[in-house]
Scaffold this motif. Structure first.
Motif, PDB file in Angstrom:
ATOM      1  N   PHE A 133      -0.922   1.241   2.060  1.00  0.00           N
ATOM      2  CA  PHE A 133       0.374   0.882   1.494  1.00  0.00           C
ATOM      3  C   PHE A 133       0.967   2.107   0.820  1.00  0.00           C
ATOM      4  CE2 PHE A 133      -1.288  -3.489   1.636  1.00  0.00           C
ATOM      5  CZ  PHE A 133      -0.205  -4.090   2.230  1.00  0.00           C
ATOM      6  N   LEU A 161       9.054  -0.226   2.069  1.00  0.00           N
ATOM      7  CA  LEU A 161       8.649  -0.867   0.823  1.00  0.00           C
ATOM      8  C   LEU A 161       7.371  -0.230   0.310  1.00  0.00           C
ATOM      9  CD1 LEU A 161       9.192  -4.558   1.940  1.00  0.00           C
ATOM     10  CD2 LEU A 161      10.754  -3.124   0.657  1.00  0.00           C
ATOM     11  N   GLY A 162       7.303  -0.103  -0.976  1.00  0.00           N
ATOM     12  CA  GLY A 162       6.110   0.460  -1.598  1.00  0.00           C
ATOM     13  C   GLY A 162       5.599  -0.456  -2.680  1.00  0.00           C
ATOM     14  N   LEU A 163       4.464  -0.107  -3.219  1.00  0.00           N
ATOM     15  CA  LEU A 163       3.862  -0.951  -4.249  1.00  0.00           C
ATOM     16  C   LEU A 163       4.630  -0.850  -5.553  1.00  0.00           C
ATOM     17  CD1 LEU A 163       0.088  -0.261  -3.636  1.00  0.00           C
ATOM     18  CD2 LEU A 163       1.486  -2.094  -2.763  1.00  0.00           C
ATOM     19  N   GLU A 164       4.995   0.367  -5.925  1.00  0.00           N
ATOM     20  CA  GLU A 164       5.671   0.542  -7.203  1.00  0.00           C
ATOM     21  C   GLU A 164       7.161   0.789  -7.020  1.00  0.00           C
ATOM     22  OE1 GLU A 164       3.470   3.611  -9.258  1.00  0.00           O
ATOM     23  OE2 GLU A 164       1.645   2.746  -8.440  1.00  0.00           O
ATOM     24  N   MET A 165       7.489   1.571  -6.016  1.00  0.00           N
ATOM     25  CA  MET A 165       8.900   1.830  -5.720  1.00  0.00           C
ATOM     26  C   MET A 165       9.073   1.825  -4.205  1.00  0.00           C
ATOM     27  SD  MET A 165       9.908   4.820  -8.402  1.00  0.00           S
ATOM     28  CE  MET A 165       8.348   5.656  -8.335  1.00  0.00           C
ATOM     29  N   ASN A 166      10.314   1.779  -3.777  1.00  0.00           N
ATOM     30  CA  ASN A 166      10.581   1.775  -2.348  1.00  0.00           C
ATOM     31  C   ASN A 166      11.206   3.112  -1.951  1.00  0.00           C
ATOM     32  OD1 ASN A 166       9.832  -0.963  -2.465  1.00  0.00           O
ATOM     33  ND2 ASN A 166      11.915  -1.516  -3.030  1.00  0.00           N
ATOM     34  N   ILE A 180      -6.130   8.554   0.020  1.00  0.00           N
ATOM     35  CA  ILE A 180      -7.593   8.486   0.098  1.00  0.00           C
ATOM     36  C   ILE A 180      -7.938   7.523   1.214  1.00  0.00           C
ATOM     37  CG2 ILE A 180      -9.680   7.871  -1.119  1.00  0.00           C
ATOM     38  CD1 ILE A 180      -8.145   8.571  -3.703  1.00  0.00           C
ATOM     39  N   TRP A 211       6.952  -2.496   5.518  1.00  0.00           N
ATOM     40  CA  TRP A 211       5.870  -1.811   4.813  1.00  0.00           C
ATOM     41  C   TRP A 211       5.414  -0.556   5.541  1.00  0.00           C
ATOM     42  CZ3 TRP A 211       4.739  -3.325   0.042  1.00  0.00           C
ATOM     43  CH2 TRP A 211       5.062  -4.618  -0.361  1.00  0.00           C
ATOM     44  N   HIS A 233       3.894  -0.559   8.508  1.00  0.00           N
ATOM     45  CA  HIS A 233       2.632  -0.831   9.190  1.00  0.00           C
ATOM     46  C   HIS A 233       2.895  -1.362  10.590  1.00  0.00           C
ATOM     47  CE1 HIS A 233       0.414  -1.430   5.123  1.00  0.00           C
ATOM     48  NE2 HIS A 233       0.585  -0.182   5.426  1.00  0.00           N
ATOM     49  N   LYS A 266      -4.598   2.636   7.516  1.00  0.00           N
ATOM     50  CA  LYS A 266      -3.559   1.687   7.120  1.00  0.00           C
ATOM     51  C   LYS A 266      -3.501   1.705   5.604  1.00  0.00           C
ATOM     52  CE  LYS A 266      -2.074  -2.971   8.224  1.00  0.00           C
ATOM     53  NZ  LYS A 266      -2.429  -4.171   8.975  1.00  0.00           N
TER      54      LYS A 266
END
Lengths: 344, 719
Positions: B458, B357-362, B468, B650, B652, B456
């Motif tokens: 996302f 899973l990603g913030l904008e897309m997966n 970064i 995610w 993680h 860590k």
């Protein structure tokens, strides 16, 4: 998600990968119906699932006609026999906040926590280690309440406030339009408003009192704690909380279908925040101090112990980490750039 | 607008007496053409006049006196004639509404309609026989019963509306009247007196017209008027027949307004808003069409024989039993996308690895093994680019030579593992959604894995996003994704004991050197394990992906050897380096391949795996489900013979403590600190005075030639 539209809701929320096995689905459909009858709820929500090491807690919530009235929470281990949980109190939250780690899946399991307590014995004051036992059921209540308060979501317009105060389901809610669905401001916290009172009159001017009576997600702290995605073309909008990973909110724009489900370990995602022991101790050569600045705003004060730096009296390096805004660091050291990057 | 205002003024002239007793007047007026007046009307009229005790008591008394008389004459006949009177008013309003519908939004027309309506209405009243005909005529148009209901509802609606309107209007009009000449009002008061019996029909007319004119008043904001709106609403209600219409009247009102709004915007409707849906549909259409194209080739038999496509749907079925997995629909689309991938590349083996899973897309991740010798070209290209990078960095270093040289020397970079070995055993392709382009991820370097363990982040869903972080991550999101995939695979890919066995080709010498054999093959003699055994004992599951050492490689690489080579090149620094670096770095050893997962380390007293049976209701056909607690989102199932691993999350790793970025390393000392450069506090006044006193004493002492050495020491201290 509404228990009555469970199958559709699960299908819509399946993008996060956390579904229910067919036998669970079937038993939920049956048992929640009975829950609704026995407890005389107006609406029953399937809230989600908290993953334990041995077994999972399945959580359902009963709503009265006033949607914002305190909810009744029930849990079950087998999706058939439901037990009512007591309402959460602040005391519980304080008590259970010391517990870390995973749920076990046994509600009677007791976490042990040793606390230092000051004991007044006559004139002498000495510290004594006291073992506090915390029941997992208490923790469950507290965590559910925290998640509900932090990240339960409802789209704007799905509820409306009647002039007399109670909040009802808006039967004319036709779903958000596509442009609205992409904005965080169209989603509200499904709980008693907290931030609304703090708004200025100017900010409140555009609000519709019958619809905008809840806090919107837009100003959540920390900023960027939500991932908003359009899936299946634009046919489905999915919000995922980064603060409580596992919470998925879904809404098909232009339809009434919306809801949220939590499937996760019941632990909050926290990066370095106030009170992290690692930072307080500091590394060799550095004094690290922290100041809490209300909620999630905090300030890092990093002082080098090097005598040279002290002599130049330009040694106070501040890292103001304000609710997600870029961090400003005044560092003379060559690591300044790296350090800055790390806090961004 | 002029017309409207003029209309108002006309209305204003006789508002009070026209409005107040209008119920009365209807009663009185209907007496004249129709002999019998019903008592109910009389009784209604009583309270209303009581409510409005204003201007014309004589008139009401007259009407009251007249009605009982009429009642006496025709009590029996009174009720039937009253009914014709109801329809007469309603059809006319209906007609009016229709006229208005044709030209609703032009104020000129609405005003022009009113006079017509007036005449029409008066005609109706005068010729009651015509009305009688017109009413049934209307009935014929609509269905009998419903029409009567509608009439009643309309009638009821009209009454309160008018009444309330009268009240509100009265206030307005009173003001108007006082502003205008008093003579008018006088006239108004005088006017009805001459002949009530003659005027009352007109009065009724006027009252109705006033009411109607008010209802037809166009809103200055929306350009709508209440009259049309009400008639539209009623039309809608009658058309749709909703349940409990009275409860949702507000919503209906809103709907009617909205409908009008959207109609007007027909020409301006934005077509582009829905475009992304079409785009993805178009993209995914290609997925569904690819089967047809291949069918034409008629090489199906060959394809099936060397099929590298996994049966995604079958494993999805098992995972659904376990309560995980994407929806059937999405899984099938991914299945098709994988087919597209295997068709496009020379792929020996392919697997649906999972979804990140990603913030904008997966990311949808596919694990792929190329056929022998097919992927070498690409690898060479990558090496070339790496060499270029090294060249650049060296050039930069040359420029900096003029500056003071840093003593800091970066530790030796550990070379990445070659493809088909260790962490780079498989190649991974990702795409954001089924139908999107598959992108090959670069192979992972040990440095990336080492840093990825410390940070860590996302995922955003865009592969070129810079990472970064602190410590700085070497590469962008595609590298970070690849590193996390390697870590997750190493930690969570498990299979039932005995499913795989070590290959016979591997020599034992290599095992000793590398700390474990790295290739395995499927065990043809695998007979399966009981599902209950799989659930009860973790030792029946083994890792089939190599453990990644702390170094970032699966196979130990000794960095010391290489340092020696470099030292030969750089003679000057040779001696120093030998002193600084340890002569021997202890070899890192991880658990060998196919180690049972029961030996996995606990996470702070939390077991790393949770096993359970997929269903307790029907255990006979249940499968064993394994859930990783170390990597939330990693699952494995086995039905005894088959197994599959799957990850969705995610990306993680789980940690009971919250993530803390590592603290920056200590500041390097620029030069050794000593008393010469140590900052000290300025002396206070007292100290200074004491010093002076001491000095004075010293001077005195010096004069006496005693203890000169001690004075100098004191001075030093206070510098």
């Amino acid at each position: 998600m509404d228990a009555e539209s469970l199958l559709l809701s699960l299908e819509l929320a399946s993008g996060s990968g956390q579904g229910l096995s067919p036998d669970r689905r079937a038993s939920l459909l049956t048992s929640l119906m009975l829950v609704k009858r026995d407890y005389r709820y107006d609406r029953v929500l399937f809230w989600g699932r908290i993953l334990g090491l041995v077994a999972d807690y399945y959580i359902a919530q009963g709503l009265s006609e006033d949607q914002l009235a305190p909810r009744k929470t029930l849990y079950s281990l087998n999706c058939m026999e439901w037990s009512l949980l007591p309402p959460a109190t602040d005391e519980m939250m304080v008590q259970t906040s010391v517990v870390k780690g995973r749920f076990t899946g046994d509600p009677s399991h007791e976490y042990e926590h040793t606390e230092l307590q000051k004991v007044n014995d006559g004139e002498k004051v000495f510290e004594e280690e006291v073992v506090v036992q915390i029941k997992e059921e208490t923790r469950l209540v507290s965590i559910i309440d925290q998640i509900d308060k932090a990240v339960s979501v409802i789209p704007r317009g799905a509820l409306f406030k009647t002039p007399f105060g109670p909040v009802h389901v808006n039967r004319t809610f036709e779903g958000l339009s596509l442009s609205q669905a992409k904005k965080l401001s169209s989603y509200f916290h499904f709980r008693e408003p907290v931030e609304l009172k703090n708004k200025t009159l100017l900010e409140k001017a555009d609000l519709d009192p019958s619809l905008d009576f809840l806090d919107s997600l837009e100003h959540d702290i920390p900023k960027g704690s939500w991932s908003i995605q359009m899936e299946r073309g634009n046919a489905l909008v999915v919000l995922r909380s980064l603060l409580w990973p596992g919470l998925t909110f879904f809404h098909a724009p232009r339809t009434k279908n919306c809801g949220y489900i939590y499937v996760g370990t019941g632990s909050e995602e926290r990066t370095t925040g106030p009170g992290d022991p690692a930072l307080k101790q500091g590394a060799e050569g550095w004094n690290v101090q922290m100041r809490e600045d209300g909620g999630w705003k905090w300030l890092w004060e990093v002082t080098a112990r090097s005598p040279l730096r002290k002599a130049t009296s330009c040694t106070q390096m501040r890292a103001a980490h304000r609710s997600g805004s870029p961090t400003h660091l005044l560092l003379a050291a060559p690591q300044a750039e790296e350090l800055t990057n790390s806090f961004q | 607008m002029e017309d409207l205002t003029s209309l108002k003024q006309e209305d204003n002239q006789e508002p009070e007496e026209a409005e107040q007793p209008w119920e009365e007047i209807t009663a009185a007026s209907s007496q004249d053409p129709v002999p019998g007046l019903p008592e109910p009307l009389e009784s209604e009229q009583g309270p209303e006049t009581g409510l409005q005790p204003g201007s014309s008591p004589p008139q009401s008394s007259q009407s009251r006196t007249s009605t009982p008389l009429n009642d006496l004459t025709g009590l029996g006949a009174s009720s039937p004639p009253s009914f014709p009177q109801e329809p007469t008013s309603t059809p006319s309003t209906l007609a009016l509404a229709r006229q208005d519908l044709w030209s609703p939004w032009k104020s000129d027309k609405t005003t022009s309609v009113i006079p017509e309506a007036r005449t029409a209405h008066s005609n109706h009243l005068e010729q009651s026989s015509d009305k009688g005909e017109s009413a049934p005529h209307q009935k014929c148009q609509s269905e009998g019963n419903t029409f009567q209901q509608s009439q009643q509802t309309k009638h009821h609606l009209h009454e309160p509306k008018d009444a309330s309107h009268n009240n509100s209007k009265l206030k307005e009009l009173r003001l108007d009247i006082f502003q205008e000449e008093e003579s008018n009002s006088n006239y108004d008061l005088d006017h009805p007196e001459p002949g009530t019996s003659e005027v009352t029909p007109n009065m009724l007319e006027i009252a109705i017209q006033n009411a109607k004119a008010y209802l037809l008043k166009t809103s200055s904001k929306s350009g709508l008027n209440l009259y049309d709106h009400l008639s539209n609403m009623l039309t809608k209600i009658l058309d749709e027949h909703p349940e409990n219409a009275v409860d949702i009247i507000e919503n209906i009102s809103q709907d009617v307004k909205m409908a009008h709004f959207s109609k007007k915007l027909d020409t301006l409707q934005n077509e582009y808003e829905m475009l992304p849906i079409y785009e993805t549909a178009e993209k995914q259409k290609a997925l569904f069409l690819q089967g047809n194209l291949e069918g034409a080739d008629q090489e199906l038999e060959d394809e099936i024989a060397e099929n590298s496509l996994p049966n995604v749907m079958e494993s999805a079925f098992y995972f659904e039993q376990a309560g995980v997995g994407l929806g059937t629909d999405e899984t099938y689309r991914i299945f098709l996308a994988l087919k597209q991938l295997t068709d496009a590349h020379p792929i020996q083996r392919c697997r649906f690895w999972g979804k990140i899973l990603g913030l904008e897309m997966n990311y949808i991740v596919a694990e792929v093994e190329f056929r022998e010798g097919e992927d070498e070209e690409e690898m060479e290209e990558e090496d070339v680019t790496e060499e270029r990078d090294n060249g650049d960095s060296e050039a930069d270093e040359d420029d900096e030579d003029e500056l003071p040289k840093s003593l800091y020397k970066a530790p030796q970079a550990i070379p990445k593992e070659e493809s088909r070995t260790g962490a780079n055993k498989y190649v991974y392709f990702v795409c954001n959604e089924p139908g999107g382009p598959w992108v090959k991820l670069p192979s992972v370097t040990p440095a990336q894995i080492v840093i990825a363990r410390k940070i860590k982040k996302f995922f955003t869903g865009r592969l070129d996003t810079p990472i970064i972080s602190y410590p700085p991550f070497p590469g962008n999101e595609s590298n970070y994704l690849r590193a996390q995939i390697a870590r997750i695979s190493a930690g969570t890919h498990v299979s039932p004991l005995g499913f795989y066995q070590f290959g016979e080709e591997e020599g034992e010498e290599e095992e000793e050197v590398e700390g474990g054999r790295e290739s395995f093959e499927e065990n043809p003699d695998f007979e399966g394990i009981q599902v209950t055994d799989l659930v009860e004992s973790l030792s029946n599951w083994v890792h089939h992906v190599q453990h990644i050492l702390p170094q970032g490689r699966c196979n130990w690489f000794n960095p010391v050897q290489k340092n020696e080579e470099e030292e030969e090149e750089e003679d000057e620094e040779k001696e120093e380096e030998e002193k600084e670096e340890p002569d021997y770095i202890g070899q890192e050893v991880g658990p060998p391949l196919l180690t049972p997962i029961s030996e996995d380390l606990e996470i702070q007293n939390i077991p790393p795996w949770t096993t359970r049976l997929s269903s307790n209701l029907i255990p006979q056909y249940a499968i064993a489900v394994l859930r990783s607690n170390l990597w939330p989102g990693a699952y494995a199932f086995s039905n005894g013979k088959k197994f599959e691993n799957f990850y969705i999350g995610w990306g993680h790793k789980y940690s009971p403590d919250s993530y803390t970025p590592p603290v920056p390393p200590p500041v390097y000392q620029e030069y050794p600190s000593g008393p010469e450069i140590t900052e000290m506090d300025d002396p206070s006044v007292e100290e200074e005075q004491a010093f002076r006193a001491a000095q004075a004493a010293a001077v005195l002492a010096a004069e006496e030639n005693e203890e000169t050495e001690e004075d100098e020491d004191e001075e030093d201290e206070y510098d």
